[in-house]
Design a protein around this motif. Structure first.
Motif, mmCIF file in Angstrom:
data_model
loop_
_atom_site.group_PDB
_atom_site.id
_atom_site.type_symbol
_atom_site.label_atom_id
_atom_site.label_comp_id
_atom_site.label_asym_id
_atom_site.label_seq_id
_atom_site.Cartn_x
_atom_site.Cartn_y
_atom_site.Cartn_z
ATOM 1 N N CYS A 97 0.831 -1.202 0.000
ATOM 2 C CA CYS A 97 0.000 0.000 0.000
ATOM 3 C C CYS A 97 0.871 1.260 0.000
ATOM 4 C CB CYS A 97 -0.912 -0.021 1.224
ATOM 5 S SG CYS A 97 -2.172 1.235 1.188
ATOM 6 N N THR A 98 1.001 1.887 -1.173
ATOM 7 C CA THR A 98 1.876 3.052 -1.311
ATOM 8 C C THR A 98 1.155 4.389 -1.147
ATOM 9 O OG1 THR A 98 1.622 3.083 -3.715
ATOM 10 C CG2 THR A 98 3.480 1.811 -2.815
ATOM 11 N N VAL A 99 -0.170 4.370 -0.948
ATOM 12 C CA VAL A 99 -0.886 5.624 -0.715
ATOM 13 C C VAL A 99 -0.373 6.224 0.594
ATOM 14 C CG1 VAL A 99 -2.874 4.634 0.507
ATOM 15 C CG2 VAL A 99 -3.153 6.729 -0.779
ATOM 16 N N THR A 100 -0.196 7.537 0.608
ATOM 17 C CA THR A 100 0.332 8.168 1.816
ATOM 18 C C THR A 100 -0.800 8.516 2.782
ATOM 19 O OG1 THR A 100 0.199 10.436 0.994
ATOM 20 C CG2 THR A 100 2.242 9.192 0.511
ATOM 21 N N VAL A 101 -0.407 8.728 4.023
ATOM 22 C CA VAL A 101 -1.343 9.153 5.053
ATOM 23 C C VAL A 101 -2.041 10.436 4.601
ATOM 24 C CG1 VAL A 101 -1.439 10.078 7.410
ATOM 25 C CG2 VAL A 101 -0.110 8.008 6.938
ATOM 26 N N GLY A 102 -1.284 11.369 4.043
ATOM 27 C CA GLY A 102 -1.857 12.634 3.575
ATOM 28 C C GLY A 102 -2.841 12.455 2.437
ATOM 29 N N GLU A 103 -2.483 11.627 1.453
ATOM 30 C CA GLU A 103 -3.391 11.382 0.329
ATOM 31 C C GLU A 103 -4.700 10.769 0.815
ATOM 32 O OE1 GLU A 103 -0.671 10.269 -3.516
ATOM 33 O OE2 GLU A 103 -0.627 8.866 -1.833
ATOM 34 N N PHE A 104 -4.571 9.792 1.685
ATOM 35 C CA PHE A 104 -5.764 9.124 2.172
ATOM 36 C C PHE A 104 -6.579 10.052 3.058
ATOM 37 C CE2 PHE A 104 -8.458 6.013 4.114
ATOM 38 C CZ PHE A 104 -8.795 5.251 3.019
ATOM 39 N N SER A 105 -5.902 10.839 3.873
ATOM 40 C CA SER A 105 -6.566 11.809 4.735
ATOM 41 C C SER A 105 -7.382 12.808 3.921
ATOM 42 C CB SER A 105 -5.510 12.544 5.561
ATOM 43 O OG SER A 105 -6.048 13.663 6.181
ATOM 44 N N ASP A 106 -6.764 13.339 2.903
ATOM 45 C CA ASP A 106 -7.447 14.316 2.054
ATOM 46 C C ASP A 106 -8.655 13.691 1.365
ATOM 47 O OD1 ASP A 106 -5.475 16.063 2.877
ATOM 48 O OD2 ASP A 106 -4.350 15.973 0.993
ATOM 49 N N CYS A 107 -8.524 12.444 0.960
ATOM 50 C CA CYS A 107 -9.626 11.744 0.302
ATOM 51 C C CYS A 107 -10.757 11.478 1.296
ATOM 52 C CB CYS A 107 -9.123 10.449 -0.329
ATOM 53 S SG CYS A 107 -10.317 9.676 -1.441
ATOM 54 N N LEU A 108 -10.404 11.134 2.530
ATOM 55 C CA LEU A 108 -11.420 10.923 3.554
ATOM 56 C C LEU A 108 -12.212 12.203 3.789
ATOM 57 C CD1 LEU A 108 -12.759 9.114 5.647
ATOM 58 C CD2 LEU A 108 -10.925 9.746 7.232
ATOM 59 N N ASP A 109 -11.524 13.338 3.844
ATOM 60 C CA ASP A 109 -12.219 14.623 3.995
ATOM 61 C C ASP A 109 -13.162 14.884 2.823
ATOM 62 O OD1 ASP A 109 -11.040 15.248 6.411
ATOM 63 O OD2 ASP A 109 -9.487 16.518 5.526
ATOM 64 N N GLU A 110 -12.689 14.587 1.622
ATOM 65 C CA GLU A 110 -13.510 14.791 0.426
ATOM 66 C C GLU A 110 -14.748 13.895 0.468
ATOM 67 O OE1 GLU A 110 -12.968 14.610 -4.412
ATOM 68 O OE2 GLU A 110 -11.172 14.870 -3.177
ATOM 69 N N LEU A 111 -14.571 12.664 0.921
ATOM 70 C CA LEU A 111 -15.696 11.739 1.034
ATOM 71 C C LEU A 111 -16.708 12.238 2.066
ATOM 72 C CD1 LEU A 111 -17.125 9.091 0.359
ATOM 73 C CD2 LEU A 111 -15.766 8.022 2.157
ATOM 74 N N GLU A 112 -16.230 12.717 3.195
ATOM 75 C CA GLU A 112 -17.146 13.215 4.215
ATOM 76 C C GLU A 112 -17.963 14.391 3.688
ATOM 77 O OE1 GLU A 112 -17.090 14.312 8.893
ATOM 78 O OE2 GLU A 112 -15.555 15.265 7.655
ATOM 79 N N ARG A 113 -17.319 15.314 2.989
ATOM 80 C CA ARG A 113 -18.050 16.457 2.396
ATOM 81 C C ARG A 113 -19.101 15.961 1.401
ATOM 82 N NH1 ARG A 113 -12.886 18.577 2.506
ATOM 83 N NH2 ARG A 113 -12.523 18.063 0.328
ATOM 84 N N TYR A 114 -18.729 14.984 0.595
ATOM 85 C CA TYR A 114 -19.632 14.415 -0.401
ATOM 86 C C TYR A 114 -20.842 13.766 0.271
ATOM 87 C CZ TYR A 114 -21.274 11.309 -4.116
ATOM 88 O OH TYR A 114 -22.046 10.645 -5.019
ATOM 89 N N LEU A 115 -20.597 12.938 1.279
ATOM 90 C CA LEU A 115 -21.681 12.218 1.941
ATOM 91 C C LEU A 115 -22.623 13.151 2.680
ATOM 92 C CD1 LEU A 115 -19.824 9.085 3.362
ATOM 93 C CD2 LEU A 115 -21.365 9.199 1.394
ATOM 94 N N THR A 116 -22.093 14.194 3.297
ATOM 95 C CA THR A 116 -22.963 15.107 4.035
ATOM 96 C C THR A 116 -23.823 15.946 3.090
ATOM 97 O OG1 THR A 116 -21.208 16.760 4.250
ATOM 98 C CG2 THR A 116 -21.484 15.223 6.081
ATOM 99 N N ALA A 117 -23.471 16.018 1.825
ATOM 100 C CA ALA A 117 -24.273 16.764 0.849
ATOM 101 C C ALA A 117 -25.416 15.915 0.284
ATOM 102 C CB ALA A 117 -23.389 17.270 -0.294
ATOM 103 N N LEU A 118 -25.382 14.609 0.506
ATOM 104 C CA LEU A 118 -26.415 13.719 -0.025
ATOM 105 C C LEU A 118 -27.648 13.717 0.872
ATOM 106 C CD1 LEU A 118 -24.219 10.657 -1.051
ATOM 107 C CD2 LEU A 118 -25.192 12.402 -2.561
#
Length: 147
Positions: A97-118
């Motif tokens: 797993c070469t994804v970085t903590v930062g990349e995954f963190s940023d994606c998690l934030d993006e997912l949370e914003r997306y889900l709260t808009a649904l």
């Protein structure tokens, strides 16, 4: 599910670390204790993945979604099922797993914003996760294993 055990990457774009773990660390290089700290720092974001709204969106219509969501909110067992157990966070399966903590963190934030808009108005529609998930998946397919 491995995804739930790994999503513990919190976000702080202004910092070089997340829960004390360098943003540029690959998940394959994170220790078990660091992974648990990352998970604890983001329990509420992780729990939002199993929210009653998300469960309701699996229905075909707005009214079915609203009914499922209402039932979920009234059922204490449903609420408990979304609780994240960070003590179960595991580095097993992350050797490539070469994804970085930062990349995954940023994606998690993006997912949370997306889900709260649904809302239930989105029931029956194709729900497409943020594009960052393709990048994360390409770098760490094991995150999305259901094992």
């Amino acid at each position: 599910m491995l995804l739930a055990s790994m999503l513990g990457c919190g976000s702080d774009k202004g910092s070089d670390t997340i829960a004390g773990v360098p943003r540029d660390s690959a998940l394959k290089d994170v220790s078990q204790s660091d992974l648990m700290a990352l998970c604890k720092a983001n329990e509420s974001k992780l729990e939002s993945l199993g929210s009653c709204v998300v469960m309701g969106l699996e229905e075909s219509t707005q009214s079915e979604c609203e009914s499922a969501m209402s039932s979920c909110e009234k059922d204490p067992a449903s609420k408990m099922s979304s609780d994240i157990d960070c003590s179960g966070a595991s580095t097993d399966g992350l050797t490539d797993c070469t994804v970085t903590v930062g990349e995954f963190s940023d994606c998690l934030d993006e997912l949370e914003r997306y889900l709260t808009a649904l809302t239930c108005k989105d029931a029956g529609k194709t729900i497409t996760p943020p594009t960052c998930f393709q990048t994360v998946s390409d770098k760490c397919a094991s995150l999305f294993d259901d094992d």
